[in-house]
Write an enzyme that holds these catalytic residues in place. Structure first.
Site, PDB file in Angstrom:
ATOM      1  N   SER A 269      57.262   7.825 -20.605  1.00  0.00           N
ATOM      2  CA  SER A 269      56.156   8.483 -19.926  1.00  0.00           C
ATOM      3  C   SER A 269      56.084   9.967 -20.331  1.00  0.00           C
ATOM      4  O   SER A 269      56.067  10.277 -21.519  1.00  0.00           O
ATOM      5  CB  SER A 269      56.312   8.303 -18.409  1.00  0.00           C
ATOM      6  OG  SER A 269      55.138   8.664 -17.734  1.00  0.00           O
ATOM      7  N   ASP A 370      49.386  -1.181 -19.595  1.00  0.00           N
ATOM      8  CA  ASP A 370      49.811   0.077 -18.971  1.00  0.00           C
ATOM      9  C   ASP A 370      48.649   0.662 -18.167  1.00  0.00           C
ATOM     10  O   ASP A 370      47.599   0.966 -18.722  1.00  0.00           O
ATOM     11  CB  ASP A 370      50.255   1.051 -20.064  1.00  0.00           C
ATOM     12  CG  ASP A 370      50.893   2.318 -19.517  1.00  0.00           C
ATOM     13  OD1 ASP A 370      50.765   2.578 -18.308  1.00  0.00           O
ATOM     14  OD2 ASP A 370      51.530   3.040 -20.303  1.00  0.00           O
ATOM     15  N   HIS A 405      53.602  -0.143 -17.732  1.00  0.00           N
ATOM     16  CA  HIS A 405      54.089   1.199 -18.101  1.00  0.00           C
ATOM     17  C   HIS A 405      55.616   1.278 -18.119  1.00  0.00           C
ATOM     18  O   HIS A 405      56.200   1.879 -19.015  1.00  0.00           O
ATOM     19  CB  HIS A 405      53.540   2.216 -17.094  1.00  0.00           C
ATOM     20  CG  HIS A 405      53.883   3.634 -17.397  1.00  0.00           C
ATOM     21  ND1 HIS A 405      53.424   4.293 -18.518  1.00  0.00           N
ATOM     22  CD2 HIS A 405      54.661   4.540 -16.728  1.00  0.00           C
ATOM     23  CE1 HIS A 405      53.875   5.534 -18.530  1.00  0.00           C
ATOM     24  NE2 HIS A 405      54.647   5.709 -17.452  1.00  0.00           N
TER      25      HIS A 405
END
Length: 459
Positions: A269, A370, A405
């Site tokens: 991330s 995601d 994600h």
């Protein structure tokens, strides 16, 4: 007492018409159902064999797993099976016909774990204390049922311990020159190749990936850089600069158990943005050489190559995260997606990483479902930039349909959404990911991460 020689005893038995040769005992006692789980203790990335024995043939049974998190929340998964003609059920062979997953999924009872009905909203399973395992309780139930049904008949039970730390791995708290982290060292004298481990804006000190990497032979430094009580506040912005990350890298370089010229960085991330900045900024120097000269490889998981957070200082400190709210998107339930925040078109031009400066291999892992990051657009732009710079050979992409994600070490359950914050208001963030495809992505990506590290840090 008179002893009878063995040959005399044989003759005596023969005279009584006892059959000679092997004696086969028969019993009217039927073995009780048995559930075997092997190995009993494993690392989180290892497979577990689950089998039921001594059952009636072709009968319905349910296999159930339960785990209590460190916060006291109950997680469970279950699957319905029919026993084979020999009265067995084998999760590596047989197909689930209902429950938490369908089909032949040997590890489905682990990655399929979800909060039990009636549990708190927005839970996410994350290991806090890696010195202790997850203990998963596994039950074999009669019939096709769900764990929440009151009148379940439990036929057999077993447990499985799942560890992030292998025996002999050393865990060392790092509180040095303002750094907040944990260093994990593999068993033995070393020196070892090493990894700097960076997570995202969720903040805190996340140790479990580093512990597992050390269990696979890599010194790994899990580093906190936002949202930790021992870091400068406020906790909703980054208050450390690039010199902080340089110090962490230097700590690895100088450690006597680390190979100074074999260090990589892994980021998830927003940790990807930090990773890429460290690998491309020529003003970050050791011994009058750019930091990137000392980085052997990069692993980027669903992250951006730019930022919409305005820097409050040239060295990487950010403004409060709420400044990005204009790009937040809400679904019908009021859950928030940060995906548009990280569209390349929304990046401030001054905060786009100079990808063309990368000099080491880069593995980019992409979840196509995601909901928190524009991973596809970022991966495309990274690949395009490296191609234009004549560096296509440095870039490897892994793309996983149905993955979200949070691509983490394997056999961990995915949370499609989870609680993000409770102050100044409570809201839940969307991550994406379908259970079975996300689980398959985590297992495949982890194997390929280890292969990538083997080639670039050991090769």
């Amino acid at each position: 007492m008179k002893m009878i020689p063995c040959f005399s005893l044989t003759r005596k038995l023969a005279s009584l018409n006892f059959p000679m040769g092997p004696v086969r005992w028969r019993s009217s006692c039927k073995p009780a159902p048995l559930l075997t789980v092997a190995p009993v203790r494993v690392l989180m990335d290892e497979q577990t064999s689950i089998k039921g024995h001594f059952l009636p043939p072709h009968c319905p049974v349910t296999v159930c797993s339960r785990l209590q998190s460190e916060d006291g929340d109950l997680w469970e998964a279950f699957a319905n099976y029919y026993t084979n003609s020999d009265g067995t059920v084998n999760l590596a062979r047989d197909h689930s016909v209902g429950g938490s997953y369908l089909g032949c999924e040997p590890m489905g009872l682990f990655w399929g774990l979800q909060p039990a009905p009636g549990g708190r909203e927005g839970l996410r399973l994350r290991k806090k204390n890696v010195a202790h395992p997850y203990t998963v309780h596994i039950s074999l139930l009669e019939g096709h049922v769900s764990p929440s049904e009151v009148h379940n008949t439990k036929l057999a039970v077993a447990t499985n311990e799942r560890w992030y730390m292998a025996p002999g791995v050393r865990r060392i708290d790092i509180r040095h020159n303002g750094l907040v982290g944990t260093l994990f060292l593999p068993p033995g004298p070393g020196p070892f190749p090493a990894i700097l481990d960076l997570w995202g804006m969720g903040g805190g000190l996340v140790e479990y990936r580093s512990a597992l990497l050390a269990s696979r032979g890599y010194a790994s430094l899990a580093l906190a850089y936002i949202g930790h009580k021992e870091l400068p506040g406020p906790h909703n912005r980054i208050n450390v600069g690039y010199s902080y990350f340089k110090s962490a890298f230097r700590l690895l370089q100088d450690h006597h158990h680390v190979c100074a010229d074999r260090i990589g960085i892994i980021g998830l991330s927003y940790g990807v943005y930090v990773t890429l900045q460290l690998a491309t900024q020529s003003d970050l120097k050791f011994l009058y050489r750019p930091l990137q000269d000392f980085i052997s490889c990069l692993i980027c998981i669903n992250g951006p190559m730019g930022s919409t957070s305005r820097l409050s200082a040239p060295d990487g400190r950010t403004e409060q995260l709420e400044s990005e709210k204009k790009h937040w998107k809400y679904d019908d339930q009021g859950y928030v997606s940060f995906k548009d925040v990280f569209l390349p078109d929304n990046f401030f031009s001054d905060y786009i990483v100079k990808i063309e400066n990368i000099t080491c291999p880069l593995l980019y892992i992409l979840g196509e479902d995601d909901l928190s990051m524009s991973s596809l657009e970022n991966a495309n732009l990274i690949e395009k930039t490296l191609r234009a710079a004549g560096k296509s050979e440095l870039f490897t992409r892994l793309s996983y349909p149905g993955a979200g994600h949070l691509i983490e070490p394997p056999h961990m359950p995915t949370s499609r959404m989870s609680l993000w914050s409770i102050k100044p208001q409570k809201f839940i963030a969307l991550w994406g990911g379908q259970l079975a495809p996300h689980a398959a992505a985590q297992e495949d990506a982890w194997k390929k991460i280890l292969d990538f590290l083997e080639r670039n840090l050991r090769g």
